[in-house]
Design an enzyme around this catalytic site. Sequence first.
Site, PDB file in Angstrom:
ATOM      1  N   ARG A  56       0.847  -1.192   0.000  1.00  0.00           N
ATOM      2  CA  ARG A  56       0.000   0.000   0.000  1.00  0.00           C
ATOM      3  C   ARG A  56       0.878   1.236   0.000  1.00  0.00           C
ATOM      4  O   ARG A  56       1.848   1.323   0.758  1.00  0.00           O
ATOM      5  CB  ARG A  56      -0.930   0.042   1.213  1.00  0.00           C
ATOM      6  N   LEU A  57       0.546   2.187  -0.854  1.00  0.00           N
ATOM      7  CA  LEU A  57       1.145   3.516  -0.812  1.00  0.00           C
ATOM      8  C   LEU A  57       0.186   4.392  -0.016  1.00  0.00           C
ATOM      9  O   LEU A  57      -0.891   4.729  -0.501  1.00  0.00           O
ATOM     10  CB  LEU A  57       1.331   4.097  -2.223  1.00  0.00           C
ATOM     11  N   GLU A  60       0.626  10.409   3.939  1.00  0.00           N
ATOM     12  CA  GLU A  60       0.477  10.929   5.292  1.00  0.00           C
ATOM     13  C   GLU A  60      -0.786  11.783   5.433  1.00  0.00           C
ATOM     14  O   GLU A  60      -1.097  12.601   4.573  1.00  0.00           O
ATOM     15  CB  GLU A  60       1.700  11.787   5.625  1.00  0.00           C
ATOM     16  N   CYS A  61      -1.493  11.581   6.529  1.00  0.00           N
ATOM     17  CA  CYS A  61      -2.675  12.397   6.837  1.00  0.00           C
ATOM     18  C   CYS A  61      -2.688  12.616   8.340  1.00  0.00           C
ATOM     19  O   CYS A  61      -3.175  11.772   9.091  1.00  0.00           O
ATOM     20  CB  CYS A  61      -3.949  11.696   6.370  1.00  0.00           C
ATOM     21  N   CYS A  72     -12.216  12.243   6.477  1.00  0.00           N
ATOM     22  CA  CYS A  72     -11.619  11.431   5.419  1.00  0.00           C
ATOM     23  C   CYS A  72     -11.662   9.978   5.867  1.00  0.00           C
ATOM     24  O   CYS A  72     -12.162   9.662   6.949  1.00  0.00           O
ATOM     25  CB  CYS A  72     -10.176  11.873   5.138  1.00  0.00           C
ATOM     26  N   GLN A  77      -8.242   3.363   6.668  1.00  0.00           N
ATOM     27  CA  GLN A  77      -7.487   2.674   5.620  1.00  0.00           C
ATOM     28  C   GLN A  77      -6.108   2.255   6.121  1.00  0.00           C
ATOM     29  O   GLN A  77      -5.629   1.166   5.800  1.00  0.00           O
ATOM     30  CB  GLN A  77      -7.353   3.563   4.387  1.00  0.00           C
ATOM     31  N   GLU A  98       1.246  15.013   2.582  1.00  0.00           N
ATOM     32  CA  GLU A  98       0.017  15.456   3.243  1.00  0.00           C
ATOM     33  C   GLU A  98      -0.916  16.184   2.267  1.00  0.00           C
ATOM     34  O   GLU A  98      -0.481  16.958   1.410  1.00  0.00           O
ATOM     35  CB  GLU A  98       0.385  16.403   4.388  1.00  0.00           C
ATOM     36  N   GLY A  99      -2.203  15.884   2.404  1.00  0.00           N
ATOM     37  CA  GLY A  99      -3.200  16.601   1.615  1.00  0.00           C
ATOM     38  C   GLY A  99      -3.077  16.371   0.117  1.00  0.00           C
ATOM     39  O   GLY A  99      -3.232  17.304  -0.670  1.00  0.00           O
ATOM     40  N   ASP A 132      -4.417  16.819  -7.369  1.00  0.00           N
ATOM     41  CA  ASP A 132      -3.587  15.798  -6.727  1.00  0.00           C
ATOM     42  C   ASP A 132      -2.153  16.050  -7.160  1.00  0.00           C
ATOM     43  O   ASP A 132      -1.816  15.870  -8.334  1.00  0.00           O
ATOM     44  CB  ASP A 132      -4.049  14.398  -7.130  1.00  0.00           C
ATOM     45  N   ARG A 134       0.550  14.507  -5.965  1.00  0.00           N
ATOM     46  CA  ARG A 134       1.439  13.426  -5.550  1.00  0.00           C
ATOM     47  C   ARG A 134       2.206  12.820  -6.719  1.00  0.00           C
ATOM     48  O   ARG A 134       1.661  12.634  -7.796  1.00  0.00           O
ATOM     49  CB  ARG A 134       0.648  12.340  -4.825  1.00  0.00           C
TER      50      ARG A 134
END
Length: 208
Positions: A56-57, A60-61, A72, A77, A98-99, A132, A134
């Site tokens: 899993r990737l 960070e949250c 969220c 998860q 993050e975010g 997004d 990322r």
Amino acid sequence: MPDTPAATPRARVRVPLHFPDGYRADAELVTFDGLVDGREHIAVVLGEPGPVPLVRLHSECLTGDVFGSARCDCGPQLREAAERISERGGVLLYLRQEGRGIGLYNKLDAYALQDQGLDTYEANAALGLPEDARDYTAAAQMLRALDIGELDLLSNNPDKAGQLRDLGIAVRDRVPTGVFTTDHNVRYLRAKVLQTQHTLPLPELTAG
């Protein structure tokens, strides 16, 4: 295969994990040198990874992972991934993005706009930020440093699988996570399905 510089493991540390609901797992945390973005991502190795581990990737949250925010589904998860990966054997990459890559302060600014009626993607756009931001190049480096070239990906997000494949990692299957809805995150999850094709079977989509 893309011409991405190699990363190398820096340290490996055994850490017993204990989640708020009582679930426990033994993990090996791996840090890295040479990651292209210079961030302090870590790999959490769980169980006994086989030739095709479950990976899993997880971005960070702080609000969801640490404080248990119901806005969220990140915290549930993360908890689910730890157990499922432990049972099968694999790796959770905890990525400091993050975010969806815009940072904590920007994420909270976006929350304020969501309180005014915008969805999560509209709020980012109103702030002049990408939906997004990322990039998973560092994740591919980490996987190669761990000698993982093929995996099953625990994710509802097709972009993660697509980026890993573009970076030369063989994603055999994309395994969906559970669906963790609350009164506070239904609009957020609905937006993920409609805007970025997340594979979440939400009854709200057929209820109007």
